[in-house]
Design an enzyme around this catalytic site. Structure first.
Site, PDB file in Angstrom:
ATOM      1  N   GLY A  73       0.801  -1.222   0.000  1.00 12.13           N
ATOM      2  CA  GLY A  73       0.000   0.000   0.000  1.00 12.13           C
ATOM      3  C   GLY A  73       0.834   1.273   0.000  1.00 12.13           C
ATOM      4  N   LEU A  74       1.979   1.211  -0.677  1.00  8.79           N
ATOM      5  CA  LEU A  74       2.811   2.408  -0.860  1.00  8.79           C
ATOM      6  C   LEU A  74       3.208   3.094   0.441  1.00  8.79           C
ATOM      7  CD1 LEU A  74       1.431   4.210  -4.066  1.00  8.79           C
ATOM      8  CD2 LEU A  74       3.601   3.015  -3.794  1.00  8.79           C
ATOM      9  N   CYS A 130       0.024   1.212  -9.454  1.00 13.75           N
ATOM     10  CA  CYS A 130       0.007   0.470  -8.190  1.00 13.75           C
ATOM     11  C   CYS A 130      -1.409  -0.013  -7.901  1.00 13.75           C
ATOM     12  CB  CYS A 130       0.496   1.324  -7.028  1.00 13.75           C
ATOM     13  SG  CYS A 130       0.404   0.418  -5.457  1.00 13.75           S
ATOM     14  N   LYS A 165       5.435   3.943 -15.688  1.00 13.23           N
ATOM     15  CA  LYS A 165       5.297   2.523 -15.334  1.00 13.23           C
ATOM     16  C   LYS A 165       3.845   2.087 -15.486  1.00 13.23           C
ATOM     17  CE  LYS A 165       6.665  -0.877 -11.849  1.00 13.23           C
ATOM     18  NZ  LYS A 165       7.421  -1.085 -10.605  1.00 13.23           N
ATOM     19  N   THR A 193       2.500  -5.087 -10.950  1.00 10.02           N
ATOM     20  CA  THR A 193       1.927  -6.378 -10.541  1.00 10.02           C
ATOM     21  C   THR A 193       0.523  -6.594 -11.103  1.00 10.02           C
ATOM     22  OG1 THR A 193       1.088  -5.353  -8.522  1.00 10.02           O
ATOM     23  CG2 THR A 193       3.227  -6.442  -8.390  1.00 10.02           C
ATOM     24  N   GLY A 244       8.854 -10.788 -12.998  1.00 11.62           N
ATOM     25  CA  GLY A 244       9.296 -12.148 -12.705  1.00 11.62           C
ATOM     26  C   GLY A 244      10.689 -12.514 -13.159  1.00 11.62           C
TER      27      GLY A 244
END
Lengths: 301, 236
Positions: A73-74, A130, A165, A193, A244
């Site tokens: 959660g940053l 995020c 990103k 993610t 990964g």
């Protein structure tokens, strides 16, 4: 052969194309007792938000086969604190310094980017991906319109090269990538993610307080690789590949798929020397294949 | 690479592991132990140091099998290799004072090395040790040899056996509710307390912020700022 890994990324010369991924390497000092951090091409620092955050409550990490779900959660000290404290720590590592900026609103991003003009970053990585913060960055990265809007606003105020990103959860990732390029992004990094979840069957409850969480690690690698490949075919700006990567072969796959550089995150947790092994492996590969520079294999598949 | 010298089940699901090739850790610190070189599980397991022998370069651990990682760990045989990183964490403070240790279940592990160090550094100070277990006790004789006063409680509340009126500093490690009860009693009796915390971890070095716990002084990382904290930092 000593410069065979030297890589130009957004006008910045990296010693090699191996970068520590945001959120997995603190601000560069934490792993120093375990490895020679200065050998890395760059470090993307822990994701920052304008005013900092305590992060999420409850369980924050949950292992899955060949992967990890995280819901940090940053948690971060805030942009101002970074400018005053952590930036200097990162600079001392001798690696390219990449600040990762997330946000909850347009204003968060713009003000955060303005504050970051006070330090000599090598690259600003804009986190619009995020998945772990409500109304957080990922919302901006979901559609081409919202992504382009934020990129345009930040590009107007930042004096640093801008790496955006991207989220693999976007409805149409290639469209988002193109929109970011048109809006002025200097480069793209992908993927963040994948949104996942876990159930604690014994307790009959969701594992994470936040419900869903971000999946990383080798489990996502083939999908991340495919996405990097698709985006590299669709844009002309440099792409940093991640998702990964744990071995030299993984890194080579992403470079051959078109990435200019790669980031390693989750693999470092299980093996702190993973990035150094990849750097050694890439050097060896260049020697064996008679490559003057690793960029010769970029985008060959 | 470290090598397994002994890995024996001393009680149901409780294993005593001796690893050769690593030493130098302080009491209260932990190592990340990774029993496999495959991708599943991906992470090492944070396990406290039970004891350390610098002369013979060995470190021992006591762990409970609770999931996939510890299950794989329990299958290691003498002579097998395992990946080890560490030692990590801050460790227990050396206290020139009488000390009362309160351990519950697998939480007794870090207290053993601490008890040994306290006895070595301050042989004239009193060391009271109280251990609690749910069903079956283990590793108690080793503790008893070091203790001036000693008790084992099985199935009840270990806190019932502890005198909180002593001129002593209290140190505890065990299940959350037990440590919370100890903290409450220490507060009521005005006693200084140290607690050793446990948390799910990914990196072990303070980088990932997976193991953050809330404290009176804001968020702290169990792996790097802890695992040992002042009692009042954790339990208000």
């Amino acid at each position: 052969m000593s410069n065979c890994l030297e890589t130009n990324l957004l006008g910045v010369t990296l010693k090699n194309p191996v970068i520590a991924a945001s959120g997995t390497f603190g601000f560069g000092a934490e792993y120093a007792p375990l490895m020679d951090v200065s050998r890395l091409g760059g470090i993307s620092g822990k994701g920052l938000t304008l005013n900092g955050s305590q992060g999420n409550t409850g369980i924050r990490v949950w292992e899955t086969p060949a992967g990890i779900l995280n819901s940090i959660g940053l948690e971060n000290p805030g942009v101002r604190h970074f400018v005053e404290e952590e930036y200097a720590v990162m600079r001392q590592t001798g690696c390219a310094v990449i600040a990762n900026l997330g946000g909850h609103s347009e204003n968060d991003y713009v003000e955060g980017a303005q504050l970051l003009n006070q330090v000599d970053l090598d690259i600003l990585e804009l986190n619009i991906s995020c998945p772990n913060v409500k109304e957080g960055g990922m919302a901006f990265g979901m559609t081409p319109e919202t992504a382009a809007h934020i990129v345009r606003l930040v590009k107007e105020v930042t004096r640093h090269p801008l790496l955006v990103k991207l989220s693999p959860n976007a409805f149409d990732l290639v469209a988002v990538a193109k929109a970011c390029q048109e809006a002025g992004a200097d480069g793209l990094s992908l993927v963040n993610t994948f949104l996942g979840m876990a159930v604690d069957v014994k307790r009959r409850k969701l594992v994470f307080d936040n419900g869903y969480a971000g999946l990383s690690g080798p489990a996502i690698r083939p999908i991340a690789l495919r996405m990097v490949h698709q985006v590299c075919k669709a844009v002309t700006i440099p792409v940093v590949g991640l998702g990964g990567i744990a071995t030299t072969e993984d890194a080579l796959s992403f470079l051959m798929a078109g990435a200019t550089a790669i980031q390693v995150g989750t693999a470092t947790f299980g093996d702190p020397s993973a990035m150094l092994r990849i750097i050694d492996g890439l050097e060896q590969y260049c020697a064996e294949q008679n490559l003057a520079n690793i960029s010769e294999i970029r985008g060959i598949v | 690479m470290a090598v397994v010298m002994r890995n024996q089940e001393i009680s149901p699901d409780i294993f005593h592991l001796v690893v050769g090739g690593i030493s130098g850790g302080k009491c209260g610190q932990f190592y990340m132990l990774k029993p496999n070189d495959t991708l599943d599980p991906l992470l090492g397991r944070p396990i406290s140091i039970l004891d350390c022998d610098d002369e013979h370069n060995t470190t021992s651990f006591l762990y409970q099998v609770v999931g996939k990682g510890t299950d794989l760990l329990s299958r290691l045989r003498t002579g097998d290799y395992l990946a080890v990183t560490g030692p990590f964490g801050n460790g227990f403070p050396a206290l020139d004072a009488d000390v009362t240790l309160i351990g519950g279940g697998i939480g007794i592990a870090p207290l053993y090395y601490y008890a040994r160090e306290q006895k070595r550094l301050f042989p004239n100070r009193k060391l009271n040790i109280h251990l609690g277990f749910r069903e079956e006790s283990y590793f108690t004789e080793e503790f008893q040899e070091l203790a001036d006063e000693f008790s084992v409680n099985i199935g009840g509340f270990v806190t019932d056996d502890v005198n909180f009126d002593r001129q002593a500093i209290y140190v505890t490690c065990g299940p959350g509710p037990m440590m919370q009860a100890v903290a409450k009693l220490c507060r009521e009796h005005g006693k200084e307390l140290y607690v050793s915390m446990e948390a799910r971890m990914a990196c072990g070095v303070g980088a990932c912020l997976a193991c953050t716990c809330k404290t009176a002084k804001g968020n702290k990382r169990v792996c790097k700022d802890g695992p040992v904290f002042k009692g009042e930092e954790i339990y208000e």
